[in-house]
Each structure stands twice: as C-alpha cells, then as structure tokens.
Design a protein around this motif. Structure first.
Motif, mmCIF file in Angstrom:
data_model
loop_
_atom_site.group_PDB
_atom_site.id
_atom_site.type_symbol
_atom_site.label_atom_id
_atom_site.label_comp_id
_atom_site.label_asym_id
_atom_site.label_seq_id
_atom_site.Cartn_x
_atom_site.Cartn_y
_atom_site.Cartn_z
ATOM 1 N N TYR A 108 -4.086 0.626 -5.035
ATOM 2 C CA TYR A 108 -5.031 0.902 -4.478
ATOM 3 C C TYR A 108 -5.882 2.129 -4.621
ATOM 4 C CZ TYR A 108 -7.482 2.390 0.018
ATOM 5 O OH TYR A 108 -8.238 2.821 0.832
ATOM 6 N N PHE A 109 -5.078 3.467 -5.085
ATOM 7 C CA PHE A 109 -5.350 4.552 -5.347
ATOM 8 C C PHE A 109 -6.085 4.564 -6.725
ATOM 9 C CE2 PHE A 109 -2.665 6.224 -1.926
ATOM 10 C CZ PHE A 109 -3.778 6.775 -1.179
ATOM 11 N N ALA A 110 -5.600 3.706 -7.797
ATOM 12 C CA ALA A 110 -6.234 3.530 -9.011
ATOM 13 C C ALA A 110 -7.495 2.797 -8.876
ATOM 14 C CB ALA A 110 -5.304 2.754 -9.752
ATOM 15 N N TRP A 111 -7.703 1.982 -7.932
ATOM 16 C CA TRP A 111 -8.934 1.235 -7.703
ATOM 17 C C TRP A 111 -10.007 2.294 -6.964
ATOM 18 C CZ3 TRP A 111 -10.189 -1.119 -2.806
ATOM 19 C CH2 TRP A 111 -11.488 -1.773 -2.827
ATOM 20 N N LYS A 112 -9.502 2.960 -6.117
ATOM 21 C CA LYS A 112 -10.485 3.813 -5.457
ATOM 22 C C LYS A 112 -11.025 5.003 -6.046
ATOM 23 C CE LYS A 112 -11.484 3.776 -1.505
ATOM 24 N NZ LYS A 112 -12.541 3.262 -1.010
ATOM 25 N N ASN A 113 -9.943 5.364 -6.908
ATOM 26 C CA ASN A 113 -10.182 6.551 -8.066
ATOM 27 C C ASN A 113 -11.029 6.195 -9.091
ATOM 28 O OD1 ASN A 113 -9.351 8.473 -6.176
ATOM 29 N ND2 ASN A 113 -7.317 8.274 -6.791
ATOM 30 N N ASN A 114 -11.214 4.752 -9.335
ATOM 31 C CA ASN A 114 -11.619 4.230 -10.741
ATOM 32 C C ASN A 114 -10.969 4.965 -11.885
ATOM 33 O OD1 ASN A 114 -13.579 2.644 -11.933
ATOM 34 N ND2 ASN A 114 -15.109 4.439 -12.203
ATOM 35 N N LEU A 115 -9.639 4.631 -12.055
ATOM 36 C CA LEU A 115 -9.072 5.317 -13.056
ATOM 37 C C LEU A 115 -9.334 4.675 -14.319
ATOM 38 C CD1 LEU A 115 -5.432 5.852 -11.977
ATOM 39 C CD2 LEU A 115 -7.544 7.276 -11.835
ATOM 40 N N SER A 116 -9.257 5.415 -15.642
ATOM 41 C CA SER A 116 -9.495 4.911 -16.874
ATOM 42 C C SER A 116 -8.469 3.881 -17.337
ATOM 43 C CB SER A 116 -9.613 6.003 -17.700
ATOM 44 O OG SER A 116 -8.240 6.481 -17.778
ATOM 45 N N ALA A 117 -8.621 3.107 -18.268
ATOM 46 C CA ALA A 117 -7.785 2.051 -18.899
ATOM 47 C C ALA A 117 -6.292 2.696 -19.092
ATOM 48 C CB ALA A 117 -8.443 1.090 -19.833
ATOM 49 N N SER A 118 -6.560 3.859 -19.903
ATOM 50 C CA SER A 118 -5.267 4.553 -20.351
ATOM 51 C C SER A 118 -4.391 5.019 -19.229
ATOM 52 C CB SER A 118 -5.579 5.803 -21.026
ATOM 53 O OG SER A 118 -6.504 6.530 -20.447
ATOM 54 N N LYS A 119 -4.806 5.384 -18.160
ATOM 55 C CA LYS A 119 -4.076 6.069 -16.912
ATOM 56 C C LYS A 119 -3.449 4.777 -16.145
ATOM 57 C CE LYS A 119 -6.902 10.161 -16.278
ATOM 58 N NZ LYS A 119 -7.759 11.074 -15.684
ATOM 59 N N ILE A 120 -4.522 3.672 -16.230
ATOM 60 C CA ILE A 120 -3.828 2.333 -15.572
ATOM 61 C C ILE A 120 -2.760 1.847 -16.332
ATOM 62 C CG2 ILE A 120 -4.323 0.080 -14.811
ATOM 63 C CD1 ILE A 120 -7.284 1.061 -13.997
ATOM 64 N N THR A 121 -2.742 1.932 -17.537
ATOM 65 C CA THR A 121 -1.696 1.404 -18.646
ATOM 66 C C THR A 121 -0.582 2.393 -18.478
ATOM 67 O OG1 THR A 121 -3.429 0.868 -20.179
ATOM 68 C CG2 THR A 121 -1.008 1.114 -20.979
ATOM 69 N N PHE A 122 -0.701 3.653 -18.058
ATOM 70 C CA PHE A 122 0.301 4.568 -18.094
ATOM 71 C C PHE A 122 1.235 4.257 -16.548
ATOM 72 C CE2 PHE A 122 2.165 8.204 -15.669
ATOM 73 C CZ PHE A 122 3.159 8.718 -16.647
ATOM 74 N N ILE A 123 0.373 3.975 -15.484
ATOM 75 C CA ILE A 123 0.930 3.511 -14.430
ATOM 76 C C ILE A 123 1.802 2.249 -14.252
ATOM 77 C CG2 ILE A 123 0.609 3.051 -11.979
ATOM 78 C CD1 ILE A 123 -2.048 5.082 -12.153
ATOM 79 N N ALA A 124 1.069 1.329 -14.955
ATOM 80 C CA ALA A 124 1.771 -0.097 -15.197
ATOM 81 C C ALA A 124 3.027 0.162 -15.919
ATOM 82 C CB ALA A 124 0.837 -1.030 -15.668
ATOM 83 N N SER A 125 2.841 0.829 -17.166
ATOM 84 C CA SER A 125 4.064 0.552 -17.856
ATOM 85 C C SER A 125 5.303 1.576 -17.428
ATOM 86 C CB SER A 125 3.686 1.241 -19.368
ATOM 87 O OG SER A 125 3.239 2.839 -19.169
ATOM 88 N N THR A 126 4.758 2.766 -16.553
ATOM 89 C CA THR A 126 6.202 3.339 -16.144
ATOM 90 C C THR A 126 6.781 2.542 -14.867
ATOM 91 O OG1 THR A 126 4.470 4.502 -14.727
ATOM 92 C CG2 THR A 126 5.352 5.576 -16.812
ATOM 93 N N THR A 127 5.762 1.924 -14.157
ATOM 94 C CA THR A 127 6.462 1.226 -13.043
ATOM 95 C C THR A 127 7.153 0.053 -13.617
ATOM 96 O OG1 THR A 127 4.529 1.766 -11.700
ATOM 97 C CG2 THR A 127 5.728 -0.223 -10.893
ATOM 98 N N LEU A 128 6.784 -0.791 -14.768
ATOM 99 C CA LEU A 128 7.571 -1.776 -15.086
ATOM 100 C C LEU A 128 8.875 -1.391 -15.991
ATOM 101 C CD1 LEU A 128 7.492 -4.844 -16.037
ATOM 102 C CD2 LEU A 128 6.198 -4.309 -18.087
ATOM 103 N N ALA A 129 8.884 -0.280 -16.469
ATOM 104 C CA ALA A 129 10.031 0.293 -17.066
ATOM 105 C C ALA A 129 11.075 0.351 -16.061
ATOM 106 C CB ALA A 129 9.696 1.460 -17.911
ATOM 107 N N GLY A 130 10.857 1.119 -14.734
ATOM 108 C CA GLY A 130 11.668 0.908 -13.709
ATOM 109 C C GLY A 130 12.114 -0.222 -13.276
#
Length: 414
Positions: A108-130
């Motif tokens: 939700y906040f990634a969408w609202k803040n219009n995050l860059s692809a690299s930051k979205i990748t960081f969020i997705a990869s760390t969440t998936l790692a956990g």
C-alpha cells in the motif's frame, strides 16, 4: 526552512515551490513561525491551507477503496490458509502471523509513495527471504531460536513496512517520526474498529440464535478471521485519508498515560523490593520484567513523537524526562539480572537476545534522556529529541536481522 519562509513570505510562487518540495518540514516550521506572523494576509492564508480540517469523512479514490477491499480479502485468505491447505495451525500461525498484514501494508505505501523499481525489489526480496527462512526452519519440538526468530520476524517485517512508509528516504527524521505517529494512530483506529466489530458480532450471533440458528462457530472461523485480518488495513486507509479522525485522540492518550505510567512504575519498583519476586532467580519474572520495559519504552517514544508536533509545556517534558530516568533504572535492573544469569549458567539464545536488546534500549534511552535534559535546561529545542529517536530506529532493524536469521545459525537451531 524558517529563514526561507520569512524571506519569501511575500513571494507566493516561491512559497508554493518550497511547500511542494518539502511538505512536512514546511508545515512544521510554518506552524512554529505563525504566532509571530498572525495578521499578515498571506500568512493567515497559509495557516488555513495547512491546518484546515474538514468535518466530512474522506473515502479516498475508487482505486484506494478497491485496494482496501482486495487487500482485506487477501489478508483473510492468508489467515485461512491452514484450513484451505490442511496446514498444521501450530506450525503456520507462529511463523507466519506477520505475513498476514505487513506485506500488504508495505504494498500500500509502496504504491502511495510511488517507489522506484529498485526499492520495491528490496521490499519484495527481504519479505520473501523472511518467508522462506521461517517456513524452512527445522520443526523442532523445543527450539529457543525458533521462538526468537518468530518474535523478531514480526519486528523485521515492521521495519520493512517503515522503509516503504518513508519512501526509502535516508536520514529523514521527520518521516521516521511520522511512522511512529502512524503506528500510534493505527493502534487507536484498529482498536475502535475491533470494538465495533465485536459489538456487531454479538448482535449478529444473538439475532440468529433467536430464530434457532447457532452460527457462532461458523462466524468466528470465517467472517471473524477475515475481519481481524482486515482491521489494520482498513485502519491504515482511514487514518491516512482522514488524519483528523484520531489526530487529536492519540496526543491526548499519550498525555494522559505518561504520568500514570510514571506513577505505576515507581510504585512497582518499590513493591518489587518488598516482594519475594526478583528477576535474578526467577526466569518467568525476568521475561515479564523485560516485556514491561519494552512497553514503557514504546509509550515514551510515542509520546515524544507526538511532542514534536507542537511546542509542549515544561510540565509534560518533565514527566517524560522522569519517566525516561525511571525506565533507565528498570533497564539497569533487567540488564544486571541477565548478566547475573549468564555468569551463573552461561549463554543461551534467550539470554543473548535479552542482553543485546537491553543494551540497545539502554543506549537509546540514555540518548533521549540526555536530549530531554538539554531541553529542560534550555540548551536545545526538541529537534535533538527527534534526531535521537529517528537516528536509532535502523539500529533496531539490524538487531532484528541478527536475532531472526543469524542466531539460529550460531546456536545450531536449538
């Protein structure tokens, strides 16, 4: 920022440019200056623009409502996975409770803040790692590192949510404090939603029982679990779209509970001296003692985050200063107890985690208390307190990584 506002006060174009570039700092500094500028037509206009609160509820855009509906359904489905896939609930929920809500809020906040692809990748990869790590953790009957990983994984996911909230901006203390305020507002709003949901549940079950239908089990296993999973998502949506809903409630709660907690803590420490309980020889008491410490520290930091919104009276600052000092004493007792237990019985995963957590909290409390003292002695303003809190938050994130992912390897998953 203050000097720039004063310099360009009669230049509407430049003021607009400054506001659009740095909205939060602009509003904070303008509100600080406004008492001196009251009566100036442009200043009065900006005051109304920045601080106008509509009495109407803002339901956002259609896209936001659609996201909330889909996100709530997805959260409910995740919560129901043990029933859908015949997964052992004792295995699933301790490991995956954080994944029911936090990743969706991060989206939700990634969408609202219009995050860059690299930051979205960081969020997705760390969440998936956990997600992968905790679910492939050996299923041992007794494993202290598993319990520690499950607990700290929730804080790890909370930290990732914070990264999405601040839009990945580095060294932005105001955004980090805003994240703490958001958490306080979310707790208030979610609690209200859950209370309303509980009332509706009681009425619904009662009405159906009057006509001979016992829907209690069905309701809790299906509708109830979807409602619980959706509450934080709906609460986030409402607080972000309508900050005025709880914007005045949270500071009141912080102001009310700070002195009460201070009195309770002092009485508790005195009572502990006269009781037969002590954290040095009673393991369960030490755990409860540390939980008390974390809870009081959370109240202090939330109150301080609220305090930075506006100038507070010295009485409030004194209360928070005294509460911080007493909490340092509590931390000292807990720290000495865990050091005593380590010297007597050696290192274990639990003792190492408690020791590390207590040391980090103690340092943070000392930094904040020192800044509060500087404010009371009129050697600094509250901005130093903001920096002491905001600077330290990433350190807690690093600690959650260590306990969640590295402790199990160090202690052999025991």
């Amino acid at each position: 920022m203050k000097d720039e506002i004063l310099t360009h006060l009669n230049d509407p174009r430049q003021l607009e440019k400054m506001y659009r570039t740095n909205k939060v700092p602009f509003k904070r500094e303008f509100n600080t200056l406004y008492p001196e500028l009251k009566g100036n037509t442009i200043a009065d206009f900006w005051n109304e623009r920045l601080n106008y609160e509509s009495d109407e509820i803002n339901w956002g855009t259609g896209r936001e409502l659609l996201f909330v509906i889909i996100g709530s359904l997805v959260a409910g489905v995740i919560a129901k996975l043990p029933a859908f896939l015949s997964i052992d609930e004792d295995f699933f929920y301790p490991r995956n409770i954080g994944f029911i809500v936090f990743p969706l809020l991060s989206v939700y906040f990634a969408w609202k803040n219009n995050l860059s692809a690299s930051k979205i990748t960081f969020i997705a990869s760390t969440t998936l790692a956990g997600l992968i790590f905790i679910n492939y953790f050996p299923d041992l009957k007794k494993s202290d590192t598993l319990v520690l990983s499950c607990l700290h994984l929730v804080l790890f996911l909370w930290s990732i949510l914070g990264f999405a909230f601040v839009a990945g901006k580095r060294n932005n203390e105001e955004e980090r404090l805003s994240y703490l305020r958001y958490n306080g507002d979310l707790v208030v709003m979610t609690t209200l939603i859950l209370i309303a949901g509980a009332i509706m549940t009681g009425i619904t079950i009662g009405l159906f029982s009057l006509i001979g239908f016992d829907i209690k089990e069905f309701y809790f296993k299906n509708i109830g679990i979807f409602g619980l999973a959706a509450a934080p998502i709906v609460g986030t949506y409402l607080t972000r779209a309508n900050p005025q809903l709880v914007g005045k409630v949270s500071p009141v709660i912080a102001k009310l509970f700070s002195p009460l907690v201070l009195v309770m803590l002092v009485i508790y420490l005195i009572a502990m001296v006269y009781s037969r309980k002590d954290p040095y020889n009673d393991r369960e008491f030490l755990l409860i003692f540390n939980a008390l410490l974390v809870g009081v520290m959370a109240i202090i930091f939330f109150s301080l985050a609220e305090m930075t919104r506006a100038t507070k009276s010295y009485t409030e600052i004194w209360i928070l200063f005294l509460l911080s000092v007493v909490t340092i004493v509590v931390n000292g007792v807990a720290l000495s107890a865990i050091l005593f237990r380590i010297s007597a019985w050696g290192f274990t995963p639990n003792r190492a985690a408690v020791l590390g957590g207590n040391v980090l909290i103690l340092i943070n409390l000392l930094l904040v208390t020192a800044q509060l003292l500087r404010v009371l002695s009129k050697k600094a303003d509250t901005s130093g307190i903001s920096r002491a809190i905001a600077f330290y938050l990433p350190i807690y994130f690093v600690w959650t990584i260590i306990v969640t992912f590295i402790f199990p390897l160090i202690f052999g998953f025991k």
